[in-house]
Design a protein around this motif. Structure first.
Motif, short mmCIF file in Angstrom:
data_model
loop_
_atom_site.label_atom_id
_atom_site.label_comp_id
_atom_site.label_asym_id
_atom_site.label_seq_id
_atom_site.Cartn_x
_atom_site.Cartn_y
_atom_site.Cartn_z
N ALA A 152 10.46 12.19 -4.05
CA ALA A 152 10.95 13.57 -3.99
C ALA A 152 11.50 14.03 -5.33
N ARG A 153 12.16 13.14 -6.04
CA ARG A 153 12.71 13.52 -7.35
C ARG A 153 11.60 13.85 -8.34
N VAL A 154 10.50 13.09 -8.28
CA VAL A 154 9.36 13.39 -9.16
C VAL A 154 8.72 14.72 -8.76
N VAL A 155 8.58 14.95 -7.47
CA VAL A 155 8.01 16.20 -6.95
C VAL A 155 8.82 17.39 -7.45
N GLU A 156 10.13 17.28 -7.35
CA GLU A 156 11.00 18.39 -7.77
C GLU A 156 10.94 18.59 -9.28
N LYS A 157 10.93 17.50 -10.01
CA LYS A 157 10.88 17.56 -11.47
C LYS A 157 9.66 18.33 -11.96
N GLU A 202 4.15 9.64 -11.16
CA GLU A 202 4.45 10.27 -12.45
C GLU A 202 3.29 10.11 -13.43
N ALA A 203 2.65 8.95 -13.41
CA ALA A 203 1.57 8.66 -14.36
C ALA A 203 0.33 9.50 -14.13
N HIS A 204 0.18 10.08 -12.94
CA HIS A 204 -1.03 10.84 -12.62
C HIS A 204 -0.82 12.35 -12.65
N ILE A 205 0.35 12.81 -13.00
CA ILE A 205 0.64 14.25 -13.01
C ILE A 205 0.24 14.86 -14.34
N THR A 206 -0.46 16.00 -14.27
CA THR A 206 -0.81 16.78 -15.46
C THR A 206 -0.36 18.22 -15.26
N GLU A 207 -0.65 19.07 -16.24
CA GLU A 207 -0.26 20.48 -16.10
C GLU A 207 -1.08 21.19 -15.03
N ARG A 208 -2.17 20.55 -14.56
CA ARG A 208 -3.00 21.16 -13.52
C ARG A 208 -2.62 20.66 -12.12
N PHE A 242 0.82 -1.21 0.00
CA PHE A 242 0.00 0.00 0.00
C PHE A 242 0.85 1.27 0.00
N LYS A 243 1.99 1.23 -0.70
CA LYS A 243 2.87 2.39 -0.77
C LYS A 243 2.72 3.09 -2.12
N LEU A 244 2.93 4.39 -2.13
CA LEU A 244 2.96 5.15 -3.37
C LEU A 244 4.30 4.92 -4.05
N THR A 245 4.27 4.64 -5.34
CA THR A 245 5.51 4.48 -6.10
C THR A 245 5.73 5.71 -6.99
N ALA A 246 6.99 5.97 -7.29
CA ALA A 246 7.32 7.11 -8.15
C ALA A 246 6.70 6.94 -9.54
N LYS A 247 6.64 5.70 -10.02
CA LYS A 247 6.06 5.44 -11.34
C LYS A 247 4.58 5.79 -11.36
N SER A 290 12.69 16.49 5.41
CA SER A 290 14.12 16.28 5.66
C SER A 290 14.86 15.82 4.42
N LEU A 291 14.13 15.45 3.37
CA LEU A 291 14.75 14.96 2.14
C LEU A 291 15.33 16.14 1.34
N PRO A 292 16.38 15.91 0.56
CA PRO A 292 17.01 16.99 -0.20
C PRO A 292 16.01 17.74 -1.09
N GLY A 293 15.97 19.06 -0.95
CA GLY A 293 15.13 19.90 -1.78
C GLY A 293 13.67 19.96 -1.39
N MET A 294 13.27 19.25 -0.32
CA MET A 294 11.86 19.19 0.03
C MET A 294 11.44 20.18 1.12
N MET A 295 12.37 20.73 1.87
CA MET A 295 12.01 21.66 2.93
C MET A 295 11.21 22.85 2.41
N GLU A 296 11.63 23.40 1.27
CA GLU A 296 10.98 24.62 0.76
C GLU A 296 9.66 24.36 0.06
N ARG A 297 9.27 23.10 -0.13
CA ARG A 297 8.02 22.82 -0.84
C ARG A 297 7.09 21.89 -0.06
N THR A 298 7.39 21.64 1.22
CA THR A 298 6.61 20.70 2.02
C THR A 298 6.01 21.37 3.24
N ILE A 299 4.73 21.07 3.49
CA ILE A 299 4.07 21.46 4.73
C ILE A 299 3.85 20.19 5.53
#
Length: 360
Positions: A162-167, A130-136, A122-127, A193-202
């Protein structure tokens, strides 16, 4: 109904530890009953910052990056309403907490659910993300440790997310209300605490689960000061401030409550192993949850839907559990069972469920 054993509500069976109650009582006895600052007492925000630093290695400025809220639920609502404009898409892994979808809808957002299943814990995968991201797509909700499944994400898995989030330049609401109830060797990994996530995470957390303070209605959000300032605007007009007495109690909880948390986590861990082994033994296949205080066994082998299973179980054996379908369509075929109840209740419930299965 008479003689019902309820394993349905996610509410600790422990009393709020006495020293925490005593701090709340003392505040009342001394007449400390006035409004607090909108953001919450600075002393409490300092303790929140200290708690997050020593447990999860993240640093937040108490003055500008922490907001005290009426439970973690208010923090979730404030975050979504602050960030979402009509038509923005909110990604929500399911099964998950029942409030995410309606809160996104009330903010004018479009909830986009991502199905998870037992085949990957029951974990979210990066794949899948990625498949559910749109321009909205604007916001990703990360509900781990998870309600209702007990799933926990490990560091390497989170780094891929986190890499997908940043991308795609997404924002993240990380609901970490069950962070202290993580049973892995690695322990809980705070998403910010993950690299690059402090400035975009609540990060949303609170006192209900870890400190057994559900009725005190107190939570908090920590994040970028620009976003927290937006949340404060909504909070001060809609709520004014969180309960004063609860804030005094919470200061004590964070200063001197680590041993309480460790004790309760140990008790939940023991009950977790008891109920997982018991369910598998009686024929309800159950993957091992690594966090929170829920198990999510499959009832597909019975030939009943989730609703049918729960309804027939309570009427025939007086045991209350929750249909998995309440947590999203992909929860169909499962039920949520809470183990934040006594060993006596859990043992008796397992005996009744066994009898129920034998009669089917």
């Amino acid at each position: 109904m008479e003689d019902v054993i309820s394993l349905s509500v996610g509410e600790p069976d422990f009393h709020t530890p006495w020293h925490i109650r005593e701090a709340g009582i003392e505040s009342l006895e001394k007449g400390r009953t006035r409004y607090t600052p909108n953001r919450g007492f600075i002393q409490l925000r300092q303790e929140v910052s200290s708690f997050l630093s020593r447990h999860y290695g993240v640093e937040y400025e108490p003055e500008s990056q922490v907001l005290i809220t009426v439970g973690g639920s208010e923090a979730i609502d404030l975050c979504v309403r602050s960030l979402i404009t009509p038509g923005d898409e909110v990604l929500i892994p399911e099964p998950s907490f029942v409030c995410y979808v309606p809160i996104a809808q009330m903010a004018g957002g479009v909830p986009v659910t991502i199905e998870t299943g037992p085949e990957n814990g029951f974990k979210l995968t990066a794949k899948e993300l990625e498949a559910h991201i749109t321009e909205r797509t604007k916001l990703l909700i990360m509900p781990y440790p998870n309600n209702p499944t007990g799933a926990v994400m490990e560091r390497e898995e989170l780094l891929k997310i986190a890499r997908v989030v940043e991308k795609h330049n997404l924002l993240v609401l990380s609901d970490e209300i069950y962070a202290a109830l993580t049973y892995t060797q690695e322990g809980h990994i705070c998403f910010s605490s993950l690299p690059g996530m402090m400035e975009r995470t609540i990060v949303v957390n609170g006192f209900s689960k870890a400190h057994s303070m559900t009725g005190w209605r107190l939570g908090y959000a920590a994040g970028p000061r620009e976003i927290i300032s937006l949340m404060v605007k909504l909070h001060q007009f809609a709520i004014m401030s969180a309960p004063t007495t609860s804030q005094y109690a919470a200061i004590e909880a964070l200063k001197n409550g680590d041993d309480d948390m460790a004790y309760m986590r140990g008790q939940y861990d023991m009950r977790r192993r008891l109920i997982v082994d018991g369910l598998n033994e009686i024929g309800l296949k159950c993957f091992e949850p690594k966090g929170a205080f829920y198990v999510f066994p499959s009832v597909k082998s019975t030939g009943l839907t989730s609703d049918e299973f729960c309804e027939r179980l309570i009427y025939s054996k007086q045991v209350a559990v929750v249909p998995g379908s309440a947590f999203g369509p992909c929860g169909e075929g499962f039920v949520r069972i809470s183990y934040c109840y006594s060993v006596k209740h859990i043992t008796e419930a397992l005996s009744r469920i066994r009898a129920f299965l034998e009669e089917l």
